[in-house]
Design an enzyme around this catalytic site. Structure first.
Site, PDB file in Angstrom:
ATOM      1  N   ARG A   9       0.850   7.060  -5.777  1.00 49.38           N
ATOM      2  CA  ARG A   9       0.199   6.526  -7.035  1.00 49.38           C
ATOM      3  C   ARG A   9      -0.794   5.550  -6.592  1.00 49.38           C
ATOM      4  O   ARG A   9      -0.449   4.797  -5.838  1.00 49.38           O
ATOM      5  CB  ARG A   9       1.216   5.879  -7.713  1.00 49.38           C
ATOM      6  N   GLU A  56      -1.935  14.854  -3.267  1.00 48.52           N
ATOM      7  CA  GLU A  56      -1.989  14.629  -4.861  1.00 48.52           C
ATOM      8  C   GLU A  56      -2.042  12.986  -5.325  1.00 48.52           C
ATOM      9  O   GLU A  56      -1.186  12.137  -4.841  1.00 48.52           O
ATOM     10  CB  GLU A  56      -0.888  14.942  -5.597  1.00 48.52           C
ATOM     11  N   ASN A  60      -1.780   6.584 -13.021  1.00 48.71           N
ATOM     12  CA  ASN A  60      -1.243   6.257 -14.559  1.00 48.71           C
ATOM     13  C   ASN A  60      -1.947   5.144 -15.186  1.00 48.71           C
ATOM     14  O   ASN A  60      -2.175   4.211 -14.837  1.00 48.71           O
ATOM     15  CB  ASN A  60       0.350   5.896 -14.345  1.00 48.71           C
ATOM     16  N   HIS A  74       4.065   6.672   6.430  1.00 51.09           N
ATOM     17  CA  HIS A  74       2.632   6.821   6.609  1.00 51.09           C
ATOM     18  C   HIS A  74       2.298   8.322   6.412  1.00 51.09           C
ATOM     19  O   HIS A  74       3.267   9.072   6.518  1.00 51.09           O
ATOM     20  CB  HIS A  74       2.021   6.324   7.730  1.00 51.09           C
ATOM     21  N   GLU A 126      -1.784   7.211   9.634  1.00 45.65           N
ATOM     22  CA  GLU A 126      -1.772   7.174  11.258  1.00 45.65           C
ATOM     23  C   GLU A 126      -2.874   8.440  11.356  1.00 45.65           C
ATOM     24  O   GLU A 126      -2.991   9.389  10.976  1.00 45.65           O
ATOM     25  CB  GLU A 126      -0.539   7.947  11.889  1.00 45.65           C
TER      26      GLU A 126
END
Length: 134
Positions: A9, A56, A60, A74, A126
């Site tokens: 997000r 992805e 929002n 990570h 990383e």
């Protein structure tokens, strides 16, 4: 079974797309806007599913920042030259966000060269040095 994508997000979708594409060399594969549900998705990667896992990014509407929590670790990305990738992050950080949190160097107790960076939303990435054939 295989991993298809990882979702993060983000607080500013365009900024995050620019970071992952311009700094880490991913391609924007597709976007989906869902105004009725008030979110937009962007899928990025080094290739498309099912051959490659994708990232992805979910925006929002109206949410500019998230608490990362303590469970997230990570994302790991192989790069041919960790130091050069850190330099790219350093060069673009003022414009696109992101920072280096561990400079390029061998992993503790080993010889693999790694570094850690953060994206504009402070997600850890990383970088692991590997040749293209690895």
């Amino acid at each position: 079974m295989r991993i298809l994508h990882t979702m993060l997000r983000v607080g500013n979708l365009q900024r995050s797309i620019e970071f992952y594409s311009q700094v880490l060399g991913m391609q924007l594969l597709r976007t989906t806007d869902r105004p009725e549900q008030q979110y937009t998705l962007a899928f990025l990667g080094y290739g498309r599913n099912p051959e490659h896992a994708e990232l992805e990014l979910t925006y929002n509407y109206g949410v500019e920042r998230y608490e990362l929590g303590t469970a997230y670790g990570h994302i790991a990305i192989s790069v041919p030259d960790v130091a050069a990738t850190c330099n790219a992050v350093r060069a673009k950080a003022a414009e696109l966000g992101g920072s280096i949190t561990r400079e390029a160097g061998p992993v503790k107790g080993g010889t693999t060269v790694i570094a850690f960076i953060t994206d504009p939303d402070d997600y850890k990435i990383e970088l692991i040095e590997r040749s293209i054939t690895d």
